[in-house]
Design an enzyme around this catalytic site. Structure first.
Site, PDB file in Angstrom:
ATOM      1  N   ILE A  12     -21.938 -14.804  -9.422  1.00 51.80           N
ATOM      2  CA  ILE A  12     -22.726 -14.285 -10.586  1.00 51.80           C
ATOM      3  C   ILE A  12     -23.498 -15.396 -11.506  1.00 51.80           C
ATOM      4  O   ILE A  12     -24.193 -15.108 -12.153  1.00 51.80           O
ATOM      5  CB  ILE A  12     -21.736 -13.576 -11.795  1.00 51.80           C
ATOM      6  CG1 ILE A  12     -20.610 -14.432 -12.293  1.00 51.80           C
ATOM      7  CG2 ILE A  12     -21.164 -12.284 -10.929  1.00 51.80           C
ATOM      8  CD1 ILE A  12     -19.760 -13.877 -13.420  1.00 51.80           C
ATOM      9  N   TYR A  13     -23.070 -16.607 -11.330  1.00 53.19           N
ATOM     10  CA  TYR A  13     -23.967 -17.642 -11.711  1.00 53.19           C
ATOM     11  C   TYR A  13     -25.355 -18.074 -11.118  1.00 53.19           C
ATOM     12  O   TYR A  13     -26.220 -18.656 -11.329  1.00 53.19           O
ATOM     13  CB  TYR A  13     -23.235 -19.009 -11.940  1.00 53.19           C
ATOM     14  CG  TYR A  13     -22.032 -18.878 -12.956  1.00 53.19           C
ATOM     15  CD1 TYR A  13     -21.789 -17.867 -13.742  1.00 53.19           C
ATOM     16  CD2 TYR A  13     -21.231 -19.878 -13.223  1.00 53.19           C
ATOM     17  CE1 TYR A  13     -20.792 -17.834 -14.857  1.00 53.19           C
ATOM     18  CE2 TYR A  13     -20.276 -19.902 -14.320  1.00 53.19           C
ATOM     19  CZ  TYR A  13     -20.108 -18.677 -15.038  1.00 53.19           C
ATOM     20  OH  TYR A  13     -19.080 -18.842 -16.006  1.00 53.19           O
TER      21      TYR A  13
ATOM     22  N   ASP B 242     -12.895 -16.447 -10.005  1.00 51.48           N
ATOM     23  CA  ASP B 242     -12.003 -16.665 -11.175  1.00 51.48           C
ATOM     24  C   ASP B 242     -10.735 -15.561 -11.470  1.00 51.48           C
ATOM     25  O   ASP B 242      -9.672 -15.696 -11.471  1.00 51.48           O
ATOM     26  CB  ASP B 242     -12.829 -16.919 -12.310  1.00 51.48           C
ATOM     27  CG  ASP B 242     -12.206 -17.624 -13.638  1.00 51.48           C
ATOM     28  OD1 ASP B 242     -11.064 -18.038 -13.557  1.00 51.48           O
ATOM     29  OD2 ASP B 242     -12.723 -17.286 -14.733  1.00 51.48           O
TER      30      ASP B 242
ATOM     31  N   SER C   9     -20.709 -21.602  -8.478  1.00 48.41           N
ATOM     32  CA  SER C   9     -21.600 -21.093  -9.192  1.00 48.41           C
ATOM     33  C   SER C   9     -22.684 -20.294  -8.290  1.00 48.41           C
ATOM     34  O   SER C   9     -23.696 -19.927  -8.854  1.00 48.41           O
ATOM     35  CB  SER C   9     -22.374 -22.197  -9.565  1.00 48.41           C
ATOM     36  OG  SER C   9     -21.720 -22.753 -10.737  1.00 48.41           O
ATOM     37  N   THR C  10     -22.032 -19.743  -6.950  1.00 50.01           N
ATOM     38  CA  THR C  10     -23.076 -19.167  -6.163  1.00 50.01           C
ATOM     39  C   THR C  10     -22.979 -17.319  -6.168  1.00 50.01           C
ATOM     40  O   THR C  10     -23.781 -16.690  -5.737  1.00 50.01           O
ATOM     41  CB  THR C  10     -22.951 -19.563  -4.667  1.00 50.01           C
ATOM     42  OG1 THR C  10     -21.439 -19.077  -4.273  1.00 50.01           O
ATOM     43  CG2 THR C  10     -23.179 -20.876  -4.396  1.00 50.01           C
TER      44      THR C  10
ATOM     45  N   ILE D 170      -9.592 -17.181  -0.889  1.00 51.05           N
ATOM     46  CA  ILE D 170      -9.002 -18.640  -1.379  1.00 51.05           C
ATOM     47  C   ILE D 170      -7.697 -18.559  -2.084  1.00 51.05           C
ATOM     48  O   ILE D 170      -6.823 -19.484  -1.881  1.00 51.05           O
ATOM     49  CB  ILE D 170      -9.699 -19.271  -2.601  1.00 51.05           C
ATOM     50  CG1 ILE D 170      -9.548 -20.920  -2.412  1.00 51.05           C
ATOM     51  CG2 ILE D 170      -9.885 -18.630  -3.938  1.00 51.05           C
ATOM     52  CD1 ILE D 170     -10.683 -21.723  -3.258  1.00 51.05           C
TER      53      ILE D 170
ATOM     54  N   ASN E  17     -14.597 -19.937 -15.938  1.00 52.70           N
ATOM     55  CA  ASN E  17     -15.439 -20.011 -16.872  1.00 52.70           C
ATOM     56  C   ASN E  17     -14.942 -20.655 -18.015  1.00 52.70           C
ATOM     57  O   ASN E  17     -13.950 -21.097 -18.231  1.00 52.70           O
ATOM     58  CB  ASN E  17     -15.795 -18.422 -17.378  1.00 52.70           C
ATOM     59  CG  ASN E  17     -14.739 -17.888 -17.885  1.00 52.70           C
ATOM     60  OD1 ASN E  17     -13.904 -18.465 -18.728  1.00 52.70           O
ATOM     61  ND2 ASN E  17     -14.322 -16.405 -17.243  1.00 52.70           N
TER      62      ASN E  17
END
Length: 185
Positions: A127-128, A37, A124-125, A14, A27
């Site tokens: 580490i979340y 991130d 969110s896919t 990205i 985060n």
């Protein structure tokens, strides 16, 4: 295509996508982290981080489901929207509503800044641990619903990219978007 907006799924980093706005799966601290991130903060450089620090000092970070905007620093975009996705908790604590809010708040900010193109990661896919299929359904349905709800308003967003880093997400988005008039790269 949804009204005048093209939806495209691509498998790419990205930080290399040339759009008006890149969406960061941030985060709550806004100071960078792992995954997308960390990559966005590393590629964006010190100016992007400095703006995140200012936002953090002003409002204490960013809550789950909300979004804030900064310049893009060294990225090939004008802005970065930082949105905080929910941690998957077996579907508890309204996580699906919070993930929808990430997309809605990002789209609203993009419109406010007159963006014509923006790129979403798979929020969110990583580490979340949000289930990838469910996250993709929420992302696509929310974006399309938002575009539908704005049909009578002047649409500035001409292109929405769903940028997938891994094959699993890419294949899920390919399958889901195949029923729409979309572009696939």
């Amino acid at each position: 295509m949804v009204h005048q907006t093209t939806l495209t799924v691509i498998k790419e980093d990205i930080t290399q996508v040339e759009v008006d706005i890149i969406v960061n799966a941030a985060n709550t601290s806004l100071l960078g982290g792992g995954g997308v991130d960390g990559a966005i903060h590393k590629a964006g450089g010190k100016d992007l981080l400095a703006e995140c620090v200012k936002i953090r000092e002003r409002q204490g970070g960013c809550k789950v489901g909300e979004a804030v905007i900064t310049t893009a620093g060294n990225l090939p975009a004008s802005y970065v929207i930082h949105t905080v996705g929910p941690v998957w908790n077996e579907g508890n604590n309204h996580v699906t509503d919070k993930l929808r809010a990430c997309y809605i708040n990002s789209l609203l900010l993009a419109r406010e800044y007159n963006a014509t193109s923006l790129a979403f990661p798979n929020i969110s896919t990583g580490i979340y641990r949000f289930p990838k299929q469910l996250a993709a359904e929420i992302a696509i349905e929310t974006v399309i619903s938002h575009l539908d709800s704005r049909i009578l308003e002047e649409q500035t967003i001409n292109h929405v990219y769903f940028v997938c880093f891994d094959n699993d997400n890419y294949n899920i988005y390919l399958s889901m978007l195949s029923k729409y008039d979309t572009e696939i790269n």
